[in-house]
Scaffold this active site. Structure first.
Site, mmCIF file in Angstrom:
data_model
loop_
_atom_site.group_PDB
_atom_site.id
_atom_site.type_symbol
_atom_site.label_atom_id
_atom_site.label_comp_id
_atom_site.label_asym_id
_atom_site.label_seq_id
_atom_site.Cartn_x
_atom_site.Cartn_y
_atom_site.Cartn_z
ATOM 1 N N ASN A 18 7.509 -3.644 9.442
ATOM 2 C CA ASN A 18 6.696 -4.643 8.753
ATOM 3 C C ASN A 18 6.532 -5.936 9.546
ATOM 4 O OD1 ASN A 18 5.219 -5.669 6.534
ATOM 5 N ND2 ASN A 18 7.022 -6.756 5.823
ATOM 6 N N SER A 72 -2.805 -3.158 9.370
ATOM 7 C CA SER A 72 -3.761 -4.165 8.927
ATOM 8 C C SER A 72 -5.142 -3.537 8.920
ATOM 9 C CB SER A 72 -3.750 -5.359 9.888
ATOM 10 O OG SER A 72 -4.817 -6.247 9.616
ATOM 11 N N TYR A 87 -5.416 -9.935 18.361
ATOM 12 C CA TYR A 87 -4.581 -9.419 17.267
ATOM 13 C C TYR A 87 -5.120 -8.065 16.798
ATOM 14 C CZ TYR A 87 -3.025 -8.817 12.427
ATOM 15 O OH TYR A 87 -2.543 -8.294 11.256
ATOM 16 N N LYS A 91 -3.376 -4.231 16.482
ATOM 17 C CA LYS A 91 -3.355 -3.430 15.254
ATOM 18 C C LYS A 91 -4.077 -2.098 15.452
ATOM 19 C CE LYS A 91 -0.641 -5.875 12.814
ATOM 20 N NZ LYS A 91 0.632 -5.291 12.343
ATOM 21 N N VAL A 122 -3.550 -10.523 2.412
ATOM 22 C CA VAL A 122 -2.373 -10.587 1.544
ATOM 23 C C VAL A 122 -1.912 -12.038 1.516
ATOM 24 C CG1 VAL A 122 -0.034 -9.735 1.121
ATOM 25 C CG2 VAL A 122 -1.709 -8.260 2.286
ATOM 26 N N GLU A 123 -1.670 -12.553 0.331
ATOM 27 C CA GLU A 123 -1.244 -13.951 0.212
ATOM 28 C C GLU A 123 0.208 -14.082 0.649
ATOM 29 O OE1 GLU A 123 -1.368 -17.652 -2.944
ATOM 30 O OE2 GLU A 123 -2.230 -15.722 -3.507
ATOM 31 N N THR A 124 0.372 -14.481 1.907
ATOM 32 C CA THR A 124 1.683 -14.697 2.526
ATOM 33 C C THR A 124 1.576 -15.965 3.374
ATOM 34 O OG1 THR A 124 1.147 -13.427 4.516
ATOM 35 C CG2 THR A 124 2.105 -12.184 2.655
#
Length: 181
Positions: A18, A72, A87, A91, A122-124
């Site tokens: 992860n 992703s 990035y 991925k 994703v809200e991170t």
């Protein structure tokens, strides 16, 4: 880390890779150090953990383990934003590595399964790290739509792990309903 896991828990039956990060390093003007960091975390780190998890399973004759790569949507499409193009390349590598792993496991006559889970937004803290010089823009990206939550990704992991042993779930692509790309 893997030696500690062996001592404390005898080994690994399930590996969930992860770790991942994006740095704003475009292809035409990005810093090599940023590219290397993304490759080291998103590709090399994932590959090392995969290898060590497999070796742990093999050493203990675990033939029903699972290796899950949290990937992703950027591993399946390239958005028109130069800051995330490199990035995306890392991925895409995760997408290829997951399929390559699946093929190698089949060749080894193993029943260990390999899955990629590819979430959209994703809200991170992810956007805050990517846009570290512009926290307002990061906050706005999360406020603009109803984003996925960490629990949504955890639910996908549970789903994959609960599949019958003869079922190979290769990839789950998931994104918020309101996400456009």
């Amino acid at each position: 880390m893997f030696a500690w896991i062996k001592v404390q828990h005898q080994g690994i039956d399930v590996c969930i890779n992860n770790a991942g990060l994006a740095l704003p390093e475009p292809i035409l003007s990005g810093k090599t150090s940023g590219w290397r960091t993304m490759i080291d975390v998103n590709v090399i780190g994932l590959s090392v953990c995969t290898r060590e998890a497999y070796m742990s399973m093999k050493e203990r004759d675990v033939d029903d383990g699972h290796i899950i790569n949290i990937n992703s949507m950027s591993g399946h499409r390239v958005v028109p934003s130069a800051n995330v193009h490199f990035y995306s390349a890392t991925k895409y590598a995760v997408t290829a590595l997951t399929e390559g792993l699946r093929q190698e496991l089949r060749e080894a006559k193993s029943h260990i399964r390999a899955t990629s889970i590819s979430p959209g937004i994703v809200e991170t803290e992810f956007a805050y790290r990517l846009l570290r010089n512009n926290p307002e823009k990061a906050a706005a990206s999360y406020a603009s739509i109803k984003c996925l939550k960490a629990d949504d990704i955890a639910s996908a992991v549970v789903y994959v792990l609960s599949a019958p042993p003869h079922v190979q779930i290769g990839d789950i692509q998931m994104r918020p309903v309101e996400q456009t790309s």
